[in-house]
Design a protein around this motif. Sequence first.
Motif, PDB file in Angstrom:
ATOM      1  N   GLN A 295       0.819  -1.200   0.000  1.00  0.00           N
ATOM      2  CA  GLN A 295       0.000   0.000   0.000  1.00  0.00           C
ATOM      3  C   GLN A 295       0.857   1.255   0.000  1.00  0.00           C
ATOM      4  O   GLN A 295       0.550   2.237  -0.686  1.00  0.00           O
TER       5      GLN A 295
ATOM      6  N   ASP B 232      -7.577 -10.109  -7.052  1.00  0.00           N
ATOM      7  CA  ASP B 232      -6.361  -9.458  -6.585  1.00  0.00           C
ATOM      8  C   ASP B 232      -5.956  -8.329  -7.531  1.00  0.00           C
ATOM      9  O   ASP B 232      -5.523  -7.257  -7.091  1.00  0.00           O
TER      10      ASP B 232
ATOM     11  N   LEU C 216      -8.255  -5.300  -6.809  1.00  0.00           N
ATOM     12  CA  LEU C 216      -7.886  -4.594  -5.577  1.00  0.00           C
ATOM     13  C   LEU C 216      -6.603  -3.786  -5.766  1.00  0.00           C
ATOM     14  O   LEU C 216      -6.509  -2.632  -5.324  1.00  0.00           O
ATOM     15  N   THR C 217      -5.622  -4.371  -6.448  1.00  0.00           N
ATOM     16  CA  THR C 217      -4.358  -3.678  -6.663  1.00  0.00           C
ATOM     17  C   THR C 217      -4.539  -2.467  -7.569  1.00  0.00           C
ATOM     18  O   THR C 217      -4.008  -1.382  -7.296  1.00  0.00           O
TER      19      THR C 217
ATOM     20  N   ARG D   7      -6.451   0.412  -5.753  1.00  0.00           N
ATOM     21  CA  ARG D   7      -5.588   1.072  -4.767  1.00  0.00           C
ATOM     22  C   ARG D   7      -4.520   1.916  -5.440  1.00  0.00           C
ATOM     23  O   ARG D   7      -4.112   2.955  -4.904  1.00  0.00           O
TER      24      ARG D   7
ATOM     25  N   HIS E  35      -6.248   5.465  -6.412  1.00  0.00           N
ATOM     26  CA  HIS E  35      -7.280   5.781  -5.427  1.00  0.00           C
ATOM     27  C   HIS E  35      -7.704   7.247  -5.447  1.00  0.00           C
ATOM     28  O   HIS E  35      -8.670   7.607  -4.789  1.00  0.00           O
TER      29      HIS E  35
ATOM     30  N   LEU F 240     -13.015   1.506  -4.151  1.00  0.00           N
ATOM     31  CA  LEU F 240     -13.872   0.346  -3.983  1.00  0.00           C
ATOM     32  C   LEU F 240     -15.112   0.707  -3.182  1.00  0.00           C
ATOM     33  O   LEU F 240     -15.034   1.483  -2.215  1.00  0.00           O
TER      34      LEU F 240
ATOM     35  N   LEU G 268     -14.682 -10.530   0.477  1.00  0.00           N
ATOM     36  CA  LEU G 268     -13.718  -9.742  -0.293  1.00  0.00           C
ATOM     37  C   LEU G 268     -14.385  -8.694  -1.173  1.00  0.00           C
ATOM     38  O   LEU G 268     -13.703  -7.957  -1.880  1.00  0.00           O
TER      39      LEU G 268
END
Length: 371
Positions: A5, A117, A120-121, A124, A127, A132, A173
């Motif tokens: 992150q 995955d 999500l990556t 982020r 952002h 999300l 998730l």
Amino acid sequence: MADLQDELDTITEAVGGLAPALEPPSRSEDTAPDAGTDALDRARSFLAGHPVAVGYTGVPWALRHLPRYDVEFGEGNGSADVPRLREGYVGALFWSLHLPGEPTGDRAARATLDQLDLVLTAVRAHHEGLRLADDAAQITDLRNRGRVSVVIGPAGACALGDSLGVLRILRALGLRLLTLSGVSWAGDDGLTRFGEEVVREMDRLGVLPDLSGASAATVHRTIGLSRAPVVFTRSGARALRPHPVNLPDDVLVELGRAQGLCLVPLAPEQTGPSVRDVADHLDHVRELAGPECVGLSGAYDSGAAQTSDPTDASSYPRLIAELLVRGWTEADLSLLTWGNVQRVLRTADFTARAAQQSRGPSMARITDLED
């Protein structure tokens, strides 16, 4: 995870922030092939207050397969990157986890988790433009803060590997939609006993059934069984174009009675090559199912061919301009672009809370229920 992150935050800070998501874009060309300049201006003014919730995009597939996909600045091969989303006044979109080739068993579960995955990556990493979101309240809050919401789903039923435990993990998730096709328990003969148990567990978790591409028997049984609204994430009207994923009139009428949702895609093989063609499908679905049961979708970045006219996610103002010319009221348009997706998400969450008060997680296994 914290190191990842920190690295992603550093990348985002290095490229700088982005403008508010729903700020009207500046354009040098103000003409549309299907509607006049006045209608286009009205459409943009409307969308500034009622953005589009897009019910299906293939961005995860594109991130993995297209040689250049610049999510943040739109300088690659993508059709639903942040600049195009803002030009199209998109406030929320669903990122599909569908897999090519319909893998089965553990391979399908692993491949779906890899897709998740990647989602999500990617979110982020961007952002400042994308966030999300898990429910209707978060989507609205992010819209008010100038962000585009990414909602996870649909995933294919093959991802479960016949395990309700995997379904619960995927929901934890962030998964919100599951497509009920391509598996033994949701096939041409409809839902088996295990398939019915999957739908009940989906109700308990707040995972919406996606029935685009499902068999007729599965469609009818799921509509009758599910306490949450059913969704067709990428279906037009079969009466206008005989594509197998499009819906016959009797299903549209049944969908209206059940207060489900048909999300009409901008896809040439399903809805035709022009804005007018897509508008024809929207008119037909609204007439048979009702204005509360029609929404918008896109086959963007899914590997499918795109329409020659509405080419990417920036095309929604031209589509709304066409509907304004056809006499759609702002009330019906607000349901089409935003309100109906919000309704089905809220209803699914309400259904889940009620179901959780009366039953715990299902421990059923396919071997226990199938002969």
